[in-house]
Design a protein around this motif. Structure first.
Motif, short mmCIF file in Angstrom:
data_model
loop_
_atom_site.label_atom_id
_atom_site.label_comp_id
_atom_site.label_asym_id
_atom_site.label_seq_id
_atom_site.Cartn_x
_atom_site.Cartn_y
_atom_site.Cartn_z
N GLU A 173 55.64 -98.96 -48.58
CA GLU A 173 55.44 -98.78 -47.56
C GLU A 173 55.71 -98.89 -46.46
O GLU A 173 54.96 -98.13 -45.11
CB GLU A 173 54.57 -100.95 -47.68
CG GLU A 173 53.98 -101.26 -49.09
CD GLU A 173 52.37 -100.34 -48.93
OE1 GLU A 173 51.83 -100.31 -47.82
OE2 GLU A 173 51.87 -99.32 -50.15
N GLU A 202 56.34 -91.72 -43.06
CA GLU A 202 55.99 -90.43 -43.22
C GLU A 202 56.92 -89.48 -43.92
O GLU A 202 56.65 -88.50 -44.67
CB GLU A 202 54.27 -90.42 -43.33
CG GLU A 202 53.67 -88.79 -44.46
CD GLU A 202 52.01 -88.61 -43.97
OE1 GLU A 202 51.85 -88.03 -42.69
OE2 GLU A 202 51.56 -89.74 -44.64
N LEU A 238 53.05 -85.98 -52.44
CA LEU A 238 52.32 -86.13 -53.74
C LEU A 238 53.11 -87.62 -54.26
O LEU A 238 53.60 -87.79 -54.52
CB LEU A 238 51.17 -85.73 -54.61
CG LEU A 238 50.34 -86.13 -55.30
CD1 LEU A 238 49.44 -86.43 -54.63
CD2 LEU A 238 49.74 -85.07 -55.90
N GLU A 275 50.60 -95.66 -59.96
CA GLU A 275 50.40 -95.33 -61.08
C GLU A 275 48.66 -94.53 -61.38
O GLU A 275 48.55 -93.72 -60.47
CB GLU A 275 49.89 -97.05 -60.99
CG GLU A 275 48.25 -97.61 -60.00
CD GLU A 275 47.98 -98.96 -60.50
OE1 GLU A 275 47.60 -99.74 -61.32
OE2 GLU A 275 47.40 -99.72 -59.43
N PRO A 276 48.69 -94.47 -62.93
CA PRO A 276 47.23 -93.49 -62.93
C PRO A 276 46.04 -93.74 -61.87
O PRO A 276 45.66 -95.36 -62.24
CB PRO A 276 46.93 -93.43 -63.79
CG PRO A 276 48.36 -94.15 -65.19
CD PRO A 276 48.82 -95.37 -63.81
N GLY A 277 45.69 -93.36 -61.38
CA GLY A 277 44.45 -93.55 -60.38
C GLY A 277 44.98 -93.67 -58.95
O GLY A 277 43.57 -94.01 -57.95
N SER A 278 45.93 -93.95 -58.40
CA SER A 278 46.23 -94.20 -57.25
C SER A 278 47.82 -93.60 -56.54
O SER A 278 48.58 -93.19 -57.15
CB SER A 278 46.77 -95.78 -57.28
OG SER A 278 47.52 -96.12 -56.37
N TYR A 279 46.96 -92.63 -55.55
CA TYR A 279 48.16 -91.36 -55.35
C TYR A 279 47.77 -91.71 -53.61
O TYR A 279 46.96 -91.91 -53.20
CB TYR A 279 47.00 -89.87 -55.49
CG TYR A 279 46.75 -90.11 -56.73
CD1 TYR A 279 47.22 -89.81 -57.58
CD2 TYR A 279 45.77 -90.47 -57.42
CE1 TYR A 279 47.70 -89.37 -59.23
CE2 TYR A 279 45.34 -89.90 -59.05
CZ TYR A 279 45.99 -90.03 -59.88
OH TYR A 279 45.85 -89.31 -61.28
N GLU A 280 49.10 -90.92 -53.23
CA GLU A 280 49.43 -91.53 -51.97
C GLU A 280 50.11 -90.14 -51.67
O GLU A 280 50.69 -89.52 -51.93
CB GLU A 280 50.56 -92.25 -51.63
CG GLU A 280 50.61 -93.71 -51.28
CD GLU A 280 51.39 -94.91 -51.19
OE1 GLU A 280 52.07 -94.10 -49.99
OE2 GLU A 280 52.42 -95.54 -51.93
N LEU A 281 49.52 -89.39 -50.65
CA LEU A 281 49.34 -88.02 -50.25
C LEU A 281 50.24 -88.30 -48.53
O LEU A 281 49.35 -88.73 -47.75
CB LEU A 281 48.05 -87.50 -49.95
CG LEU A 281 47.35 -87.11 -51.18
CD1 LEU A 281 45.63 -87.67 -51.22
CD2 LEU A 281 46.93 -85.80 -51.49
N LEU A 305 50.14 -85.48 -45.91
CA LEU A 305 49.10 -84.81 -45.85
C LEU A 305 49.87 -83.72 -44.95
O LEU A 305 49.77 -82.46 -44.53
CB LEU A 305 47.66 -84.99 -44.36
CG LEU A 305 46.70 -86.03 -44.55
CD1 LEU A 305 45.56 -85.86 -44.00
CD2 LEU A 305 46.54 -84.94 -46.87
N LEU A 317 51.99 -81.40 -47.09
CA LEU A 317 51.16 -80.19 -47.37
C LEU A 317 50.18 -79.78 -47.11
O LEU A 317 50.40 -78.68 -47.49
CB LEU A 317 50.34 -81.26 -48.38
CG LEU A 317 49.54 -81.79 -49.19
CD1 LEU A 317 48.65 -82.99 -49.21
CD2 LEU A 317 49.99 -80.94 -50.57
N ILE A 346 54.68 -77.93 -53.59
CA ILE A 346 54.18 -79.13 -54.38
C ILE A 346 55.64 -79.92 -54.77
O ILE A 346 55.46 -79.99 -56.00
CB ILE A 346 53.01 -79.39 -54.48
CG1 ILE A 346 51.97 -78.86 -53.76
CG2 ILE A 346 52.40 -81.32 -54.81
CD1 ILE A 346 50.31 -78.35 -55.13
N THR A 349 45.11 -89.49 -46.76
CA THR A 349 46.77 -89.98 -47.02
C THR A 349 46.60 -91.00 -48.71
O THR A 349 47.85 -91.29 -49.14
CB THR A 349 46.98 -90.12 -46.34
OG1 THR A 349 46.28 -91.51 -45.83
CG2 THR A 349 47.19 -89.58 -44.60
N VAL A 375 44.50 -92.59 -52.03
CA VAL A 375 43.06 -92.20 -52.68
C VAL A 375 44.03 -93.37 -53.82
O VAL A 375 45.04 -93.55 -54.88
CB VAL A 375 43.22 -91.00 -53.86
CG1 VAL A 375 41.47 -91.23 -54.31
CG2 VAL A 375 42.62 -90.31 -51.85
N PHE A 417 41.54 -95.64 -57.53
CA PHE A 417 40.69 -95.88 -57.73
C PHE A 417 40.13 -96.96 -58.08
O PHE A 417 39.28 -97.53 -58.11
CB PHE A 417 40.47 -95.71 -59.50
CG PHE A 417 41.53 -96.87 -60.14
CD1 PHE A 417 43.59 -96.74 -59.88
CD2 PHE A 417 40.92 -97.95 -61.06
CE1 PHE A 417 43.95 -98.26 -60.78
CE2 PHE A 417 42.21 -99.30 -61.34
CZ PHE A 417 43.51 -99.01 -60.97
#
Lengths: 135, 211
Positions: A77, A81, A88, A92-98, A100, A103, A109, B92, B94, B96
């Motif tokens: 946190e 950045e 990327l 956890e599965p389903g929780s991503y921080e990108l 940008l 990218l 990647i 930035t 996503v 669930f």
């Protein structure tokens, strides 16, 4: 926030109009904002109420409801950045921080896993970037 | 410049003049729920009679970039044929949980989150193949976001022509002026992709800007 005379150190309550004409005690006209000691005393008794710790407590409570091993998320946190190498981060599965910026600016990647210091480099994107540079 | 190159250049401009065919591949970008697919649908419906994709109030409804080729826009004597790429919303984070809050099951939410993340990466990679960008912003929202600033900065660095569509002017709290103040260096058209308000001005700007 209370005011403190910078010469005689007398404390006046927040918004005290007495200080508008200078310190009634010594006549000095420079004051500092100071923390309310009575409030600080209360905070010291219950560390959860201290600024900063409150947020952490909430995150800890949140994490204790989550699957084990997700504590590392909190460390990311504070990380700016631009200091991150990964494009990327998978918390956890389903929780991503990108990231940008990474990218947009880099072809390759790099993925980071929830544990700090564990990275996965996406080889096809790296090789594709090298191929395009050669052209 | 060699003679051959000069001849080539003249020939290509002659060719363009004869066939009067200007082509550009344009990407529709912006944060989730700004109205990108609504705008893509409107452009494509207005000029071809078809539709591009489904719209929804759930963020990240568009999770794959969609392309529609050969959309010819004509306005005020300018004409341009566009390949339009509708892209997933740039974000930035996503998570669930965001989908679960919209009433979706956990498994479905996780699947959507994964697809949305892949979609964002795909959208960014599409930028390499574009001639210009329509950046759709929700004019009811604060324009000074990390996504907007990062994307605009990068497009400027790539020298990609950029047109800002300040969307949702049908809503009373919209403020396209706020977006204009934030990014005064780019042309801006206030629109409502939903009810078509001021959409002709957008077509005029598209034909001028990308033609």
């Amino acid at each position: 926030m209370p005011h403190k005379c910078t010469r005689c150190e007398k404390i006046f309550k927040d918004g005290d109009i007495a200080i508008l004409d200078g310190c009634p005690n010594c006549g000095w006209n420079k004051f500092l904002f100071v923390h309310d000691e009575s409030e600080e005393g209360d905070d010291a008794k219950s560390p959860d109420k201290q600024p900063g710790k409150k947020g952490l407590k909430e995150i800890d409570e949140f994490l204790s409801d989550q699957e084990p091993g997700t504590e590392e998320i909190t460390k990311t946190e504070d990380e700016p950045e631009q200091d991150r190498i990964e494009s990327l981060r998978i918390n956890e599965p389903g929780s991503y921080e990108l990231n940008l910026e990474a990218l947009l600016e880099r072809k390759e990647i790099i993925m980071a896993m929830k544990e700090d210091g564990k990275y996965v480099v996406h080889l096809p994107s790296v090789f594709d970037a090298k191929k395009k540079k050669k052209k | 410049m060699g003679l051959i190159n000069k001849v080539k250049l003249n020939f290509s401009s002659m060719f363009k003049k004869i066939f009067n065919k200007k082509k550009a591949r344009i990407g529709i970008y912006g944060p989730p729920n700004a109205g990108k697919t609504t705008l893509a649908n409107r452009i494509i419906r207005d000029w071809t009679g078809d539709a591009m994709g489904a719209v929804s109030s759930v963020p990240h409804e568009t999770r794959r970039a969609r392309r529609r080729e050969g959309v010819t826009i004509e306005s005020n004597g300018s004409k341009v044929t566009l390949d339009i790429v509708d892209t997933p919303g740039l974000a930035t984070k996503v998570d669930f949980h965001e989908f679960m809050a919209h009433g979706l099951e956990e498994d479905e939410s996780k699947r959507r989150a994964k697809e949305a993340t892949e979609g964002i990466i795909e959208a960014v990679k599409w930028l390499d193949d574009l001639d210009g960008v329509i950046l759709v912003m929700d004019s009811t929202e604060d324009p000074f976001t990390q996504v907007n600033v990062t994307v605009i900065g990068n497009m400027e660095a790539r020298s990609l022509p950029l047109l800002i569509a300040a969307n949702k002017v049908d809503l009373p709290e919209s403020s396209p002026a706020r977006i204009r103040t934030a990014f005064p260096q780019h042309p801006l058209v206030p629109i409502s992709a939903l009810d078509g308000q001021n959409i002709d001005s957008l077509y005029e700007k598209i034909a001028q800007h990308f033609g």
